[in-house]
Design an enzyme around this catalytic site. Sequence first.
Site, short mmCIF file in Angstrom:
data_model
loop_
_atom_site.label_atom_id
_atom_site.label_comp_id
_atom_site.label_asym_id
_atom_site.label_seq_id
_atom_site.Cartn_x
_atom_site.Cartn_y
_atom_site.Cartn_z
N HIS A 25 0.85 -1.19 0.00
CA HIS A 25 0.00 0.00 0.00
C HIS A 25 0.89 1.24 0.00
CE1 HIS A 25 -3.67 -2.26 1.88
NE2 HIS A 25 -3.61 -2.38 0.58
N HIS A 81 -11.72 -9.19 -5.96
CA HIS A 81 -11.34 -7.88 -5.38
C HIS A 81 -10.44 -7.20 -6.40
CE1 HIS A 81 -9.75 -4.93 -2.63
NE2 HIS A 81 -8.66 -5.59 -2.29
N GLU A 83 -8.30 -4.54 -6.14
CA GLU A 83 -7.06 -3.84 -5.81
C GLU A 83 -5.94 -4.41 -6.69
OE1 GLU A 83 -6.31 -3.52 -1.62
OE2 GLU A 83 -4.98 -1.80 -1.93
N ASP A 85 -2.97 -5.42 -6.55
CA ASP A 85 -2.15 -6.61 -6.26
C ASP A 85 -2.85 -7.89 -6.70
OD1 ASP A 85 -3.87 -5.81 -4.15
OD2 ASP A 85 -2.88 -7.13 -2.74
N HIS A 147 -11.81 -6.13 2.32
CA HIS A 147 -11.76 -4.85 2.99
C HIS A 147 -12.13 -3.68 2.09
CE1 HIS A 147 -7.70 -3.38 1.34
NE2 HIS A 147 -7.87 -4.58 0.79
N ASP A 166 -8.45 -11.27 0.32
CA ASP A 166 -7.56 -10.74 1.36
C ASP A 166 -7.85 -11.31 2.76
OD1 ASP A 166 -5.85 -9.07 -0.08
OD2 ASP A 166 -7.28 -7.42 -0.09
N TYR A 194 -1.56 -8.40 9.68
CA TYR A 194 -2.42 -8.10 8.54
C TYR A 194 -3.79 -7.61 9.03
CZ TYR A 194 -4.20 -8.74 3.78
OH TYR A 194 -4.71 -8.53 2.54
N HIS A 227 -3.11 -13.84 -0.08
CA HIS A 227 -1.72 -13.59 0.33
C HIS A 227 -1.28 -14.67 1.31
CE1 HIS A 227 -1.65 -9.57 -1.41
NE2 HIS A 227 -2.75 -9.26 -0.75
FE1 FEO Z 1 -6.86 -5.44 -0.93
FE2 FEO Z 1 -4.41 -7.78 -1.32
O1 FEO Z 1 -5.44 -6.29 -1.75
#
Ligand code: FEO
Length: 397
Positions: A25, A81, A83, A85, A147, A166, A194, A227
């Site tokens: 981030h 999701h 985002e 990544d 999230h 996530d 996390y 992750h």
């Molecule tokens: Fe919310 Fe692993 O990105």
Amino acid sequence: MSQITALAEGIYWVGAVDWNIRSFHGPAFSTHRGTTYNAYLVVDEKVALIDTVYGPFTEELVAKLKRVNDPVKIDYLVINHTESDHSGAFPAIMKLCPRARVLCTQRGYDSLKAHYNAEFDYTIVKSGDSISLGRRSLTFIEAPMLHWPDSMFTYVPEEALLLPNDAFGQHIATTNRFDDEVDIGLVMDEAAKYFANILMPFSNLILKKLEEIQKLGLNIKTIGPSHGIIWRRDPGRIIEAYSRWSESRGTAKAIIAYDTMWLSTEKMALAIMDGLVAGGAEVKLFKLSVSDRNDIIKEILDARAILVGSPTINNDILPVVSPLLDDLVGLRPKNKIGMAFGSYGWGGGAQKIIAERLKAAKIDLIEPGIAVQWVPTADDLQRCYELGREIAARIKD
Ligand code: FEO
């Protein structure tokens, strides 16, 4: 390149390991142990790819997909999701399988369009929607604010496999993929970090989502987050931890986070610590200029008291103290008490500023805290010690 790993017959981890990332981030989250971007391929009569990887790892994902199956045969691309990544490789993958249907939430669609401005065959899915792949199927569970507003979980009932993106993740780069292959203490430590740094503000929503999953009666034998390590030996362990962390029950533990100019505030911090320890509390003490903020926030997760100290400089607090307070305001930790302390010279002010920031973080303030002019005397340090003992009694209660 990391190895393709089978979770079950025809279900593969095809993600990437990022050994060298040290902040996530942007500069917001330290990742001392690297991370992984987990993507999962289900090969059945139909083929589905669940999530992709961060853009710089696109070639690695494509190479893995080609080893298992021709990517043109992908029928569904599930974006849990958006985002970057997880969706960074999305446009490149869609070039390889342009007729694939993209499955995502409404918010996911909005976000994908905004990120990549490309027209594909999108299908908006809602909680309870399901598609058959042949012997296996995919069921979707919306998880807004876990999230991001777009977030959702994908569930493979025939394998009791939950792919929650996530949620339940940890930033760890390893050559192993499963919880029974690694030091579980380390995995839980990273999972806590996390949760504390990313999910803490959404604790109430997490509790509701866990209740919803329980009511649905989902059989969960494996959890494949986006992750880190895949939970297959004991997925209940991380579910229980999420429940505990969300409730923010806390233990008799206090965090002292401070910095100092000429050691006066440090003397106060140490005296408060001595009082806390004498009162039976566990203490973690951090000098902010030599500590990692995200590690401190991890420790705050199960603490009940947060004590922040700074001397006054230019009618303000030391700049190194501000980022932790800013994070606390954003993260809004539940069920914590807090106190401000510090020394001052010609004029004070730091203690009041810290107290205001702790209040803004919805932390219950212990009034009036303690401020000492110049160098703390033996009496001042005794007051700090007694305050520590009082706080220990409160958090042990
Ligand atoms: Fe919310 Fe692993 O990105």
